[in-house]
Design a protein around this motif. Structure first.
Motif, PDB file in Angstrom:
ATOM      1  N   VAL A 100       0.838  -1.203   0.000  1.00 57.55           N
ATOM      2  CA  VAL A 100       0.000   0.000   0.000  1.00 57.55           C
ATOM      3  C   VAL A 100       0.871   1.249   0.000  1.00 57.55           C
ATOM      4  CG1 VAL A 100      -1.658   1.352   1.360  1.00 57.55           C
ATOM      5  CG2 VAL A 100      -1.990  -1.104   1.078  1.00 57.55           C
ATOM      6  N   THR A 101       1.983   1.179   0.720  1.00 59.95           N
ATOM      7  CA  THR A 101       2.918   2.310   0.748  1.00 59.95           C
ATOM      8  C   THR A 101       3.519   2.559  -0.634  1.00 59.95           C
ATOM      9  OG1 THR A 101       3.488   1.748   3.033  1.00 59.95           O
ATOM     10  CG2 THR A 101       4.969   3.255   1.883  1.00 59.95           C
TER      11      THR A 101
ATOM     12  N   GLU B 206      -8.144  -2.707   9.512  1.00 59.67           N
ATOM     13  CA  GLU B 206      -8.016  -2.898  10.963  1.00 59.67           C
ATOM     14  C   GLU B 206      -6.570  -3.091  11.399  1.00 59.67           C
ATOM     15  OE1 GLU B 206     -12.274  -4.862  12.265  1.00 59.67           O
ATOM     16  OE2 GLU B 206     -10.692  -6.181  11.532  1.00 59.67           O
ATOM     17  N   GLU B 207      -5.717  -3.508  10.464  1.00 60.08           N
ATOM     18  CA  GLU B 207      -4.327  -3.798  10.802  1.00 60.08           C
ATOM     19  C   GLU B 207      -3.347  -2.723  10.338  1.00 60.08           C
ATOM     20  OE1 GLU B 207      -3.631  -6.294  12.685  1.00 60.08           O
ATOM     21  OE2 GLU B 207      -5.654  -7.139  12.646  1.00 60.08           O
TER      22      GLU B 207
ATOM     23  N   LEU C 158      -2.007   5.192   6.507  1.00 61.00           N
ATOM     24  CA  LEU C 158      -2.393   4.428   5.323  1.00 61.00           C
ATOM     25  C   LEU C 158      -3.905   4.237   5.260  1.00 61.00           C
ATOM     26  CD1 LEU C 158       0.414   1.706   5.158  1.00 61.00           C
ATOM     27  CD2 LEU C 158       0.248   3.871   3.931  1.00 61.00           C
ATOM     28  N   VAL C 159      -4.540   4.119   6.423  1.00 63.72           N
ATOM     29  CA  VAL C 159      -5.998   4.004   6.460  1.00 63.72           C
ATOM     30  C   VAL C 159      -6.631   5.268   5.879  1.00 63.72           C
ATOM     31  CG1 VAL C 159      -8.020   3.875   7.966  1.00 63.72           C
ATOM     32  CG2 VAL C 159      -6.030   2.424   8.421  1.00 63.72           C
TER      33      VAL C 159
ATOM     34  N   ALA D 151      -9.545   7.873   1.527  1.00 64.07           N
ATOM     35  CA  ALA D 151      -9.621   9.003   0.600  1.00 64.07           C
ATOM     36  C   ALA D 151      -9.713   8.530  -0.844  1.00 64.07           C
ATOM     37  CB  ALA D 151      -8.409   9.908   0.776  1.00 64.07           C
ATOM     38  N   THR D 152      -9.311   7.291  -1.102  1.00 66.17           N
ATOM     39  CA  THR D 152      -9.284   6.747  -2.464  1.00 66.17           C
ATOM     40  C   THR D 152     -10.625   6.163  -2.883  1.00 66.17           C
ATOM     41  OG1 THR D 152      -6.926   6.222  -2.199  1.00 66.17           O
ATOM     42  CG2 THR D 152      -8.079   5.135  -4.005  1.00 66.17           C
TER      43      THR D 152
END
Length: 443
Positions: A70-71, A95-96, A101-102, A107-108
């Motif tokens: 994700v990064t 949740e993790e 990043l959440v 936002a995406t």
């Protein structure tokens, strides 16, 4: 697939060959293979996975891999992935992940998806709502089979499962129908003539362990979830129920070993965290064993009169602990499978008592004969035999009783397993042993 060959092809930038390999591999196997790669190799290899497989591979990765990817993703790559991920897998990931990043992910996604994600995240942990997905096939009872099949063909690609379809009326669940029934019935038959109205369902706040038990009991593929107003809000699928079973079994095993449970894998958990998980129960058990030591010191006169008595303490304590653990393990399993309830307490105790008589008698005779042959002391043989008999009976009753009492007061029965029961049984076995020895030897 040989890892070294895969890495070599990747390093040589033989992307066509790598893509061909990934194209024929199972999604779970791909995730397992990628877990062995370095971060740089992981990012490169993931981008070569066929698009129709990428989301499924991602959902089978561990948290550290997901976080790294994700990064590394561009906004476009992240959006494409999220569009293909099922809602429950997206929520599990969120949740993790770290908070930054959440925020990026939320936002995406679209406003409607963001609202649904926030709703799922707000359900209590370990509830049916927290593991359900909102992507299911819903039909109307006025539809015909032909219309229902056309609807499934049009929308099914975006649903997590199409094997069971749900008939709703103003969001109220009124019936279910299987894909098999739809495919084997004439197109002009109305859905209302085909659907089943006896429905097994759970509420959003139902405990996830109870949900998993329903899958096992009724051999279900999916289970509808309804809210307090009776409206259908989602389904729990079989794969999520299996994950719950694995998690609950892992939690029980760690508690039975006197370790605080952790959601991370063994290697993901730091050395310091492992120590923190183990120290509390070890401290409790260590200090409770002081009671046993105190009891032993009260019988110093018996040791002085017959020093040989000391040598049998470990055998009695170990036998008692093992007997108690056997009973506790079977009762905890019975509770977990909903085979044994607190109302069965006296029935269980009576059964374990009869078992203990047989086991105790066998062990008592075997040890009594051994001691008589080895030491030629009938009195000592009788003391050990009687102590073993009493210890086995006591251990079996303690082992079967404590888990049921724990369940009654809403504690996890697993905490009443080996370590705690062994500590209690040690204390009682010493009391039984020295009281019998004191009476028979008149110490």
């Amino acid at each position: 697939m040989d890892k070294d060959i895969f890495i070599k092809l990747l390093a040589q930038r033989e992307f066509k060959a790598v893509r061909s390999i990934l194209d024929v591999m199972n999604e779970v196997d791909i995730a397992s293979l990628l877990s062995t790669l370095s971060d740089k190799e992981l990012a490169l290899a993931f981008r070569l996975i066929p698009k129709d497989k990428a989301a499924e591979v991602f959902s089978n990765m561990d948290t550290s891999m997901q976080t790294y990817l994700v990064t590394m993703f561009t906004e476009k790559e992240l959006k494409e992935l999220l569009d293909d991920l099922y809602m429950d897998d997206t929520v599990d990931m969120l949740e993790e992940l770290p908070a930054n990043l959440v925020k990026r992910i939320l936002a995406t996604v679209s406003a409607s998806d963001r609202s649904m994600i926030n709703q799922l995240l707000n359900y209590p942990e370990d509830s049916a709502g927290s593991i359900m997905t909102t992507e299911y096939v819903d039909l109307r009872e006025e539809m015909t089979v032909g219309q229902a099949m056309a609807h499934i063909k049009k929308t099914g690609i975006h649903k997590e499962t199409i094997y069971t379809c749900y008939i709703t009326e103003r969001r109220k669940l009124v019936g279910i129908v299987s894909a098999k029934d739809l495919m084997t019935t004439d197109d002009d038959v109305p859905i209302k003539d085909l659907m089943e109205t006896e429905i097994i369902s759970v509420y959003t706040h139902s405990d996830q362990e109870q949900v998993a038990q329903l899958f096992t009991k009724y051999n279900l593929l999916a289970l509808p979830v309804i809210d307090q107003d009776g409206r259908m809000v989602g389904i729990v699928t079989f794969d999520d129920a299996m994950d719950v079973m694995v998690d609950e079994a892992t939690e029980d095993i760690t508690k039975m070993a006197a370790i605080n449970p952790s959601e991370k894998t063994y290697f993901e958990t730091s050395v310091l965290q492992h120590a923190k998980n183990r120290i509390p129960w070890l401290l409790i058990l260590m200090f409770t064993s002081i009671i046993t030591g105190t009891i032993i010191t009260r019988y110093e006169n018996a040791f002085a009169a017959i020093p040989l008595l000391v040598s049998f303490i470990p055998m009695l304590m170990d036998t008692g602990g093992n007997c108690g653990s056997q009973s506790a393990t079977l009762i905890i399993r019975g509770i977990a499978l909903d085979e044994i309830r607190f109302t069965d307490l006296f029935k269980v105790m009576f059964k374990e008592f009869r078992i203990s008589l047989i086991v105790g008698a066998f062990l008592a005779v075997a040890n009594g004969v051994r001691i008589f042959i080895q030491y030629h002391n009938p009195g000592l043989a009788v003391v050990i035999a009687c102590s073993l008999m009493g210890t086995v009976i006591m251990a079996k009753l303690v082992g079967c009783t404590l888990p049921l009492l724990a369940k009654k007061v809403n504690l996890d029965p697993a905490i009443m397993a080996s370590p705690l029961i062994t500590t209690l049984v040690d204390t009682f076995s010493i009391l039984i042993y020295f009281n019998i020895a004191t009476v028979l030897f008149r110490l």
